[in-house]
Write a protein that holds these residues in place. Structure first.
Motif, PDB file in Angstrom:
ATOM      1  N   PHE A 216       1.000  -1.117   0.010  1.00 35.03           N
ATOM      2  CA  PHE A 216       0.019   0.078   0.128  1.00 35.03           C
ATOM      3  C   PHE A 216       0.725   1.288   0.080  1.00 35.03           C
ATOM      4  O   PHE A 216       0.563   2.365  -0.143  1.00 35.03           O
ATOM      5  N   ASP A 220      -1.928   2.861  -5.959  1.00 35.74           N
ATOM      6  CA  ASP A 220      -2.707   1.972  -6.917  1.00 35.74           C
ATOM      7  C   ASP A 220      -2.639   2.805  -8.285  1.00 35.74           C
ATOM      8  O   ASP A 220      -2.373   1.944  -9.295  1.00 35.74           O
ATOM      9  N   SER A 221      -2.927   3.955  -8.269  1.00 37.56           N
ATOM     10  CA  SER A 221      -2.994   4.595  -9.733  1.00 37.56           C
ATOM     11  C   SER A 221      -1.837   4.606 -10.422  1.00 37.56           C
ATOM     12  O   SER A 221      -1.512   4.990 -11.577  1.00 37.56           O
ATOM     13  N   ILE A 223       0.038   2.246 -10.882  1.00 38.70           N
ATOM     14  CA  ILE A 223       0.396   0.715 -11.514  1.00 38.70           C
ATOM     15  C   ILE A 223      -0.811   0.426 -12.466  1.00 38.70           C
ATOM     16  O   ILE A 223      -2.159   0.237 -11.938  1.00 38.70           O
ATOM     17  N   LYS A 224      -0.419   0.272 -13.651  1.00 43.12           N
ATOM     18  CA  LYS A 224      -1.454   0.033 -14.675  1.00 43.12           C
ATOM     19  C   LYS A 224      -1.599  -1.332 -14.991  1.00 43.12           C
ATOM     20  O   LYS A 224      -0.521  -2.055 -14.959  1.00 43.12           O
ATOM     21  N   GLU A 568     -12.216  -7.146 -10.207  1.00 42.98           N
ATOM     22  CA  GLU A 568     -11.692  -6.327  -9.180  1.00 42.98           C
ATOM     23  C   GLU A 568     -10.688  -7.015  -8.200  1.00 42.98           C
ATOM     24  O   GLU A 568      -9.627  -6.477  -8.051  1.00 42.98           O
ATOM     25  N   THR A 571      -7.561  -7.876 -10.405  1.00 46.71           N
ATOM     26  CA  THR A 571      -6.984  -6.570 -10.638  1.00 46.71           C
ATOM     27  C   THR A 571      -6.047  -6.488  -9.438  1.00 46.71           C
ATOM     28  O   THR A 571      -4.913  -6.117  -9.738  1.00 46.71           O
ATOM     29  N   ASN A 572      -6.717  -6.466  -8.304  1.00 48.44           N
ATOM     30  CA  ASN A 572      -5.928  -6.379  -7.063  1.00 48.44           C
ATOM     31  C   ASN A 572      -4.886  -7.213  -6.894  1.00 48.44           C
ATOM     32  O   ASN A 572      -3.426  -6.862  -6.438  1.00 48.44           O
ATOM     33  N   ARG A 575      -2.002  -6.202  -9.655  1.00 43.37           N
ATOM     34  CA  ARG A 575      -1.413  -5.135  -9.023  1.00 43.37           C
ATOM     35  C   ARG A 575      -0.498  -5.129  -8.005  1.00 43.37           C
ATOM     36  O   ARG A 575       0.726  -4.806  -8.018  1.00 43.37           O
ATOM     37  N   ALA A 576      -0.829  -6.215  -7.065  1.00 40.67           N
ATOM     38  CA  ALA A 576       0.076  -6.463  -5.971  1.00 40.67           C
ATOM     39  C   ALA A 576       1.275  -7.225  -6.555  1.00 40.67           C
ATOM     40  O   ALA A 576       2.580  -6.989  -5.844  1.00 40.67           O
ATOM     41  N   LYS A 579       3.403  -4.555  -7.930  1.00 40.17           N
ATOM     42  CA  LYS A 579       4.267  -3.536  -6.892  1.00 40.17           C
ATOM     43  C   LYS A 579       5.404  -4.312  -6.439  1.00 40.17           C
ATOM     44  O   LYS A 579       6.328  -3.954  -5.918  1.00 40.17           O
TER      45      LYS A 579
END
Length: 705
Positions: A216, A220-221, A223-224, A568, A571-572, A575-576, A579
């Motif tokens: 966190f 989030d914004s 990471i596309k 959703e 995507t999370n 995205r993780a 990251k």
């Protein structure tokens, strides 16, 4: 004879009680295709269980029989909720009769006629028989009542004879199921190596320093995530994303609120009822006949609404009091004085500590733990907090609250004796032992047997027919003017007063939508094969206090999982991962101590210490109970540093600073018992899921009901 009559009346209820217990066993984790004649096809298939097709006429016949039995026992027809429960009962009986029976037959499990007799009138009486044939004077089971009932059975009406036959079938199935479950439970085995591993996880400790960069810390914004990445992730992890048949909708709601004129007419009605109640020769009967919500005439103090309690001391015998408001319901009372009831009422909370098994050592451990908790409470600790942390039954989440109950056998005998033998309110000085374990008990409202005579008329303010017609006309006009989702969204932009709600991933047999409790008709519309995404319902659905116009916004298919079904969540996860890769690359390029690396990394990097951490209950400060990190650190040699690695919620570099191994034990019996007890507790769930999966159940009831 009065008792026999009562038993005759209740034989069907007893059968239903057994059936419900079997349903609870069957439902397990889910209190979770083809075309039907109702949707343009002649296919009458309600479902498939273990390859056997269930057809609508046969299924509906059983539903009607169960409905007739319900009506005979309750004196009224089932509402929507009860009708759903009856259909579930019939469906789950099919699962028992088909899927479970195949398993039972394969093992040769049966209940002989001699065993059934023993369960009804022998030495091993089934609990449901005990419950139904209890002597009301003594509160104890009386076998002579069973024998007397059976002697009179042939003289009873055919419907009651059939009810008893169904009851016997139910307890026989319950016994076979118990035999099957016990056989599976007996196969649960824990070896010494497993017990030793559990012991080490609970007792071996380590200390560590680590650098932690949580996911966190990166917005989030920044990471596309592309659709191609989502598709790739889903393809690699299909087993983690199970398909379901679901529908998503948006809907406009048109509330029906009583107008000022409706309110005036309602108050005039209340005033007239109050005058009539004052002179009614039989006030309790008059109150019952004129109430929207009926309440008993004799009420314990605990059962009286709080707003009435506050004025109860001013009531005079024969006086009319109220109206008292509770939501949209107004109540008026005629007070008839007090009466000493034959039963006491009390309110209590408890913390149940159950032993891991029935051995003396397990009981001793449970008792010691219960007494330790009691000592903490006596020292000032919060009863409610300790109940939430330690309670081992469903009351734990409510701080142990059992609510109000009477000394009528609703609680187990030992518990009831202790509670009603205690005078006043407060914490009981010692633990109470029952067959369930050890209870720490707090009396929150002292026992009393004073009952109050209150003839209550409860009326709910409701809109008039003229108001209902006016709002329906508005909803109908809206449905006709906005027949598609696009038109609905355009209308929302133009008129900000439209009340819009949404409901995502409705399941096939859902009966409620958000706060709409009887929404089965809307769900059926959404699952109708002629309803496409973007369609409006065109018709108006009627609810208790509102009208609904619905629009289908999405579908998912059990056999065709798509990214959009879990967009959703996937995507999370992606995205993780991205990251994690970004943080890992940056950390890997930095050298030095943990503090130096954190300083060079910049914002988001934390250096923390933990001491005496165990694998079973370990917490890593900001990172929490990160299982990956705990395992990695535990596996390091003391004094060594790990490579950069990704945990559940962030990226780590860890150094193990100390370790204390748990001393070897000569006997790991306690830990074997712990693991075995957990396995036994989960057995019912696993058995149920395995049988249902093996039966390949296809439930198509949503197309017909």
């Amino acid at each position: 004879m009065a008792l026999i009559t009562k038993i005759r009346e209740k034989s069907g209820i007893a059968a239903a009680a057994i059936a419900i217990s079997l349903i609870l066993f069957l439902v397990g984790s889910d209190i979770f295709q083809g075309r039907s004649s109702l949707f343009g096809s002649n296919n009458q298939e309600v479902g498939v269980i273990a390859g056997e097709s269930i057809l609508l006429p046969e299924f509906q016949k059983k539903v009607e029989e169960a409905t007739a039995n319900y009506t005979a026992q309750t004196g009224k027809g089932p509402g929507e909720q009860e009708a759903t429960m009856i259909r579930d009962q019939v469906w789950n009986q099919y699962i028992l009769d088909i899927a479970y029976k195949k398993e039972f037959d394969a093992l040769g499990l049966k209940v002989s006629s001699e065993e059934l007799i023993d369960m009804v009138q022998g030495n091993n009486i089934h609990p449901s028989v005990r419950q139904q044939f209890t002597n009301p004077q003594t509160g104890q089971f009386d076998k002579t009542f069973v024998i007397q009932f059976l002697k009179n059975l042939k003289t009873m009406p055919v419907q009651q004879q059939q009810g008893w036959a169904n009851f016997e079938k139910s307890i026989a199935q319950d016994r076979i199921r118990a035999k099957y479950e016990n056989l599976i439970r007996l196969s649960t085995y824990v070896n010494t190596a497993e017990a030793q591993k559990e012991y080490q996880a609970q007792n071996s400790k380590f200390s560590a320093r680590f650098l932690y960069v949580p996911f966190f810390s990166i917005p989030d914004s920044s990471i596309k995530v592309s659709d191609a990445q989502l598709e790739e992730y889903l393809a690699k992890h299909k087993d983690r994303f199970k398909g379901v048949n679901s529908r998503s909708i948006q809907y406009a709601t048109f509330p029906v609120v009583p107008t000022a004129q409706d309110t005036v007419e309602f108050y005039n009605q209340i005033k007239k009822l109050a005058k009539d109640l004052a002179v009614a020769p039989n006030d309790s009967a008059f109150a019952m006949l004129n109430s929207d919500v009926r309440t008993p005439y004799l009420l314990a103090y605990s059962e009286i609404p709080e707003v009435v309690k506050s004025q109860l001391g001013t009531f005079q015998v024969g006086g009319i009091y109220g109206p008292f408001k509770n939501g949209l319901t107004y109540s008026i009372y005629k007070y008839g004085g007090v009466k000493k009831d034959s039963l006491f009422t009390v309110r209590a909370s408890h913390i149940l500590i159950a032993p891991a098994n029935k051995s003396d050592s397990a009981k001793a451990q449970a008792k010691q733990r219960a007494e330790s908790i009691l000592t903490q409470i006596k020292g000032g600790a919060s009863f409610e907090t300790l109940a939430q942390l330690n309670g081992m039954d469903g009351t734990a989440q409510n701080g142990g609250d059992l609510g109000y109950f009477k000394n009528n056998g609703s609680m187990t005998k030992a518990f009831e004796k202790a509670i009603f033998g205690f005078n006043g309110a407060g914490l009981m000085p010692g633990v109470v032992e029952t067959e369930f374990g050890y209870h720490i008990v707090k009396i929150t409202d002292a026992k009393t047997n004073t009952a109050y005579r209150l003839a209550a008329i409860n009326k709910t303010i409701a809109p008039s027919q003229a108001t209902l017609d006016r709002v329906y006309t508005q909803a109908d006009a809206f449905a006709n003017a906005n027949g598609t989702l696009g038109a609905f969204e355009a209308a929302l932009k133009k008129d900000k007063n439209i009340i819009m709600m949404r409901a995502d991933r409705l399941l096939e047999n859902a009966t409620s939508i958000n706060n709409l409790t009887n929404a089965r008709e809307i769900v059926r519309w959404a699952f109708d094969e002629s309803t496409s995404i973007g369609d409006g319902s065109k018709k108006v659905f009627e609810q208790d206090n509102q009208y609904i116009v619905a629009y289908l916004t999405g579908k998912t298919d059990k056999d065709n999982v798509k990214v959009d079904d879990y967009r959703e969540g996937i995507t999370n996860l992606v995205r993780a991962e991205l990251k994690g890769e970004k943080i890992t690359a940056k950390l890997s390029a930095i050298k030095g101590s943990l503090e130096q690396i954190a300083q060079k990394y910049g914002a988001g990097a934390l250096v923390e210490n933990v001491s005496d951490v165990t694998l079973s209950t370990g917490m890593l400060n900001t990172a929490g109970p990160d299982a990956v990190a705990l395992g990695k650190i535990a596996g390091l040699k003391t004094g060594k540093r790990s490579q950069v690695f990704t945990g559940d919620n962030g990226v780590f570099i860890a150094e193990k600073t100390a370790a204390v191994a748990a001393p070897a034990l000569a006997d790991y019996t306690t830990y074997k018992s712990q693991i075995q007890s957990m396995g036994i507790q989960r057995a019912s769930y696993y058995i149920n899921e395995a049988i249902k999966d093996n039966a390949k159940i296809v439930d198509k009831r949503y197309k017909f009901y």
